[in-house]
Scaffold this motif. Sequence first.
Motif, PDB file in Angstrom:
ATOM      1  N   UNK A  50       0.820  -1.216   0.000  1.00 29.94           N
ATOM      2  CA  UNK A  50       0.000   0.000   0.000  1.00 29.94           C
ATOM      3  C   UNK A  50       0.845   1.254   0.000  1.00 29.94           C
ATOM      4  N   UNK A  51       1.842   1.268   0.867  1.00 27.80           N
ATOM      5  CA  UNK A  51       2.704   2.446   1.000  1.00 27.80           C
ATOM      6  C   UNK A  51       3.657   2.581  -0.188  1.00 27.80           C
ATOM      7  N   UNK A  52       4.188   1.462  -0.660  1.00 29.95           N
ATOM      8  CA  UNK A  52       5.228   1.489  -1.699  1.00 29.95           C
ATOM      9  C   UNK A  52       4.639   1.702  -3.095  1.00 29.95           C
ATOM     10  N   UNK A  53       3.562   1.001  -3.401  1.00 31.09           N
ATOM     11  CA  UNK A  53       3.040   1.004  -4.777  1.00 31.09           C
ATOM     12  C   UNK A  53       1.604   1.519  -4.866  1.00 31.09           C
ATOM     13  N   UNK A  54       0.738   0.997  -3.998  1.00 29.27           N
ATOM     14  CA  UNK A  54      -0.691   1.307  -4.115  1.00 29.27           C
ATOM     15  C   UNK A  54      -1.011   2.788  -3.975  1.00 29.27           C
ATOM     16  N   UNK A  55      -0.390   3.424  -2.976  1.00 24.86           N
ATOM     17  CA  UNK A  55      -0.678   4.840  -2.729  1.00 24.86           C
ATOM     18  C   UNK A  55      -0.487   5.671  -4.000  1.00 24.86           C
ATOM     19  N   UNK A 110       8.129   9.081   5.439  1.00 24.97           N
ATOM     20  CA  UNK A 110       8.006  10.542   5.363  1.00 24.97           C
ATOM     21  C   UNK A 110       7.872  11.066   3.940  1.00 24.97           C
ATOM     22  N   UNK A 111       8.350  10.324   2.980  1.00 24.65           N
ATOM     23  CA  UNK A 111       8.216  10.737   1.579  1.00 24.65           C
ATOM     24  C   UNK A 111       6.736  10.762   1.194  1.00 24.65           C
ATOM     25  N   UNK A 112       6.030   9.739   1.645  1.00 23.69           N
ATOM     26  CA  UNK A 112       4.598   9.677   1.370  1.00 23.69           C
ATOM     27  C   UNK A 112       3.874  10.827   2.091  1.00 23.69           C
ATOM     28  N   UNK A 113       4.278  11.073   3.333  1.00 19.83           N
ATOM     29  CA  UNK A 113       3.663  12.170   4.097  1.00 19.83           C
ATOM     30  C   UNK A 113       3.863  13.493   3.350  1.00 19.83           C
ATOM     31  N   UNK A 114       5.085  13.716   2.871  1.00 24.27           N
ATOM     32  CA  UNK A 114       5.382  14.966   2.162  1.00 24.27           C
ATOM     33  C   UNK A 114       4.574  15.048   0.873  1.00 24.27           C
ATOM     34  N   UNK A 115       4.395  13.901   0.239  1.00 28.98           N
ATOM     35  CA  UNK A 115       3.627  13.885  -1.010  1.00 28.98           C
ATOM     36  C   UNK A 115       2.165  14.273  -0.768  1.00 28.98           C
ATOM     37  N   UNK A 116       1.601  13.786   0.327  1.00 25.69           N
ATOM     38  CA  UNK A 116       0.215  14.144   0.673  1.00 25.69           C
ATOM     39  C   UNK A 116       0.111  15.654   0.845  1.00 25.69           C
ATOM     40  N   UNK A 117       1.098  16.230   1.534  1.00 24.34           N
ATOM     41  CA  UNK A 117       1.089  17.675   1.765  1.00 24.34           C
ATOM     42  C   UNK A 117       1.248  18.423   0.436  1.00 24.34           C
ATOM     43  N   UNK A 172     -30.278  17.046   0.064  1.00 20.99           N
ATOM     44  CA  UNK A 172     -28.900  16.632  -0.215  1.00 20.99           C
ATOM     45  C   UNK A 172     -28.221  15.974   0.985  1.00 20.99           C
ATOM     46  N   UNK A 173     -27.361  15.024   0.680  1.00 23.86           N
ATOM     47  CA  UNK A 173     -26.634  14.276   1.701  1.00 23.86           C
ATOM     48  C   UNK A 173     -25.143  14.297   1.387  1.00 23.86           C
ATOM     49  N   UNK A 174     -24.373  13.578   2.190  1.00 23.73           N
ATOM     50  CA  UNK A 174     -22.966  13.383   1.858  1.00 23.73           C
ATOM     51  C   UNK A 174     -22.668  11.899   1.660  1.00 23.73           C
ATOM     52  N   UNK A 175     -21.691  11.647   0.804  1.00 23.59           N
ATOM     53  CA  UNK A 175     -21.267  10.267   0.547  1.00 23.59           C
ATOM     54  C   UNK A 175     -19.774  10.184   0.831  1.00 23.59           C
ATOM     55  N   UNK A 176     -19.392   9.223   1.641  1.00 24.18           N
ATOM     56  CA  UNK A 176     -17.980   8.975   1.891  1.00 24.18           C
ATOM     57  C   UNK A 176     -17.552   7.748   1.092  1.00 24.18           C
ATOM     58  N   UNK A 177     -16.439   7.869   0.393  1.00 25.81           N
ATOM     59  CA  UNK A 177     -15.869   6.731  -0.324  1.00 25.81           C
ATOM     60  C   UNK A 177     -14.518   6.442   0.307  1.00 25.81           C
ATOM     61  N   UNK A 178     -14.420   5.285   0.948  1.00 24.51           N
ATOM     62  CA  UNK A 178     -13.227   4.980   1.736  1.00 24.51           C
ATOM     63  C   UNK A 178     -12.280   4.074   0.963  1.00 24.51           C
ATOM     64  N   UNK A 179     -11.024   4.478   0.891  1.00 26.74           N
ATOM     65  CA  UNK A 179     -10.033   3.764   0.096  1.00 26.74           C
ATOM     66  C   UNK A 179      -8.781   3.448   0.926  1.00 26.74           C
ATOM     67  N   UNK A 180      -8.076   2.423   0.482  1.00 29.90           N
ATOM     68  CA  UNK A 180      -6.810   2.033   1.104  1.00 29.90           C
ATOM     69  C   UNK A 180      -5.841   1.683  -0.016  1.00 29.90           C
ATOM     70  N   UNK A 181      -4.639   2.212   0.043  1.00 29.27           N
ATOM     71  CA  UNK A 181      -3.642   1.929  -0.990  1.00 29.27           C
ATOM     72  C   UNK A 181      -3.416   0.436  -1.192  1.00 29.27           C
ATOM     73  N   UNK A 182      -3.418  -0.326  -0.112  1.00 38.40           N
ATOM     74  CA  UNK A 182      -3.140  -1.764  -0.214  1.00 38.40           C
ATOM     75  C   UNK A 182      -4.338  -2.542  -0.758  1.00 38.40           C
ATOM     76  N   UNK A 183      -5.516  -1.898  -0.787  1.00 31.31           N
ATOM     77  CA  UNK A 183      -6.715  -2.599  -1.289  1.00 31.31           C
ATOM     78  C   UNK A 183      -7.019  -2.173  -2.723  1.00 31.31           C
ATOM     79  N   UNK A 184      -7.472  -0.933  -2.907  1.00 28.20           N
ATOM     80  CA  UNK A 184      -7.867  -0.481  -4.243  1.00 28.20           C
ATOM     81  C   UNK A 184      -6.650  -0.201  -5.120  1.00 28.20           C
TER      82      UNK A 184
END
Lengths: 302, 302
Positions: free
Chosen positions: B75-80, B107-114, B247-259
């Motif tokens: 998930x962290x290495x490829x999926x994200x 931390x590379x992934x953290x920086x990428x999110x930012x 109107x409502x809200x919809x949450x779509x939950x994802x995980x790098x290691x899954x999707x």
Amino acid sequence: MSQYVWTRDLQGYGGSPPHASWPGGARVAVSLVLNIEEGAERSVLVGDPINEPVYDKMTEIVGAPNLHMLSNFNYGPRAGHWRVVELLDRYGVACTASACAQALEATPWIAEDCVRRGYEVACHGYRWAPTATLSVAVEREQIARSVEIIRRICGVRPYGWHSRNPESLNTRRLVIEEGGFLYDNDSTEDDLPYLIKNSGREHVVVPYTADNNDMFMQRPEGFYLPRHLAEYVIAAFDRLYDEGANTPKMMSIGLHSRIIGTPARISALEMILKHLTSRQHVWFATRVDIARHWRAKFGRTA
Amino acid sequence: MTYTWTRDLRGYAGAPPHPQWPNGARIAVSVVLNVEEGAESSLLAGDTQNEVLYDMLSSVQDVVNLSMASNFAYGARAGYWRVADMLDKYAVRCSVNACAVAFEQNPVLAADCARRGYDIVAHGYRWRSHAHMDVVEERATIGKAVETIGRLTGHRPVGWQTRSPAGLNTRRLLIEEGGFLYDSDTTEDDLPYLIDLGDRDYVVLPYTSDVNDIFLQRAEGSRLGRHFSEHAIGAFDWLYGEGATSPKMLTIALHGRAIGRPGRIGALEAILQHIRSREHVWFATRGEIARHWIQQFGKYGR
């Protein structure tokens, strides 16, 4: 252990079921059951030894309350209920609300809403917990208390009983002994009701369903996609509809607002209702109507 | 043990407020990318058990489970990266539900999110339920998570979500910490709601047990990407329909290691393609939704 006394009837109608003679010459009687259990499920929070495990369960929590499970259940009365009842109304179908008395105590506005919409309110036990191991005294008291609560909240007593399965060996006897019940659903053993004649009264057993149930949307052996549940239920209906040309049957569809009431799943109910209401000669009935019909047709006084 | 917890089964009681989403949107869509990898339980990290929530071929509990560690690492290495690129392609800014330790270990992934401007939400220090934590440990855990995420991304998180279930003290401690606008420790509704703190508003922003790629690896889900996308699109379409009036809200939950696997990522593309093809959709981060809710319904302004 003690010896159990229980007579099991594996014969039933023996391959020659009676003609149900449903009103209007209907080929099938459809009973929609909206289960109201939220607020009555087990939780360490309220002193139970376990948290309710029957749900899309991510994590089993032992020895502490599982707030996630409670939150999943909360979704039923807060959001799911309104989506389900609006859909039932749109298709104008009858519905039996099978309600745990404790759930109605926790959500009296749901009770009011069911009464206002003309649903039958039947009793689904005091709590949503199996009664198989209850003592006679406790079970008798729970049945009486449940009747009182529903009468107080809904203005009318319940005529139907449904234990969270499995029920105990005493349940049916105690339900009959209480005196005001016309029927129970503690059976999945047939496609038609039957009468218990040696009870001093004519108690009707109205079979429930172990298969046409939205519960399978959260179980590994079930359906992830709404159209898969719909396909299954519609197949059951179509088969019974065919059989109904000669031998009409009944069909139960078990619903839960916390399950079918989510936006991802609700379309299953719409597909089912669209199909069923597109056919002629279908009797959408409450369970008490089915029980009364059965007594009138096949009881001593018939 | 007696617990104190007030459960609200009523919510908006069938009459939810009109959220007035920006630009007259019929639905708010919150895409949540969970970053948990590196923060999961493992004997390797000194835990008493290995994480079990995964496509588990063999459960190893007496020794380190390197296969589980490797599945998560994907998930962290490829999926994200695959997921992030896909979100970029459809110009969707997600909320990242980040466990502090997952950021610390990558931390590379953290920086990428930012860098991508994602909304950073604290998903606990580690990927662990708080159900059994005592107050002192939990307070420290929350503080550590805030500090770590702030240090690695330059942003202090204003949202929190515990790996479910949260504890009875979690919300109180989050409020006490002072910097949180909202938490997502609930699945009980289709809309946010406010808690009046006396001097400010606090938002509860429901998460989803429903539209979640975790079901791609669970027995009650489906292995096929197109089943996940059908499930998610069905939820979107239903809420989009309701959104004409409510109107409502919809949450779509994802995980790098899954999707984030090649065999599954197509599902995310199908979902985003479908939603992008509709008008009047507000793709919003959770922070934006919380702030909107405070602006719209808050007592204290912001």
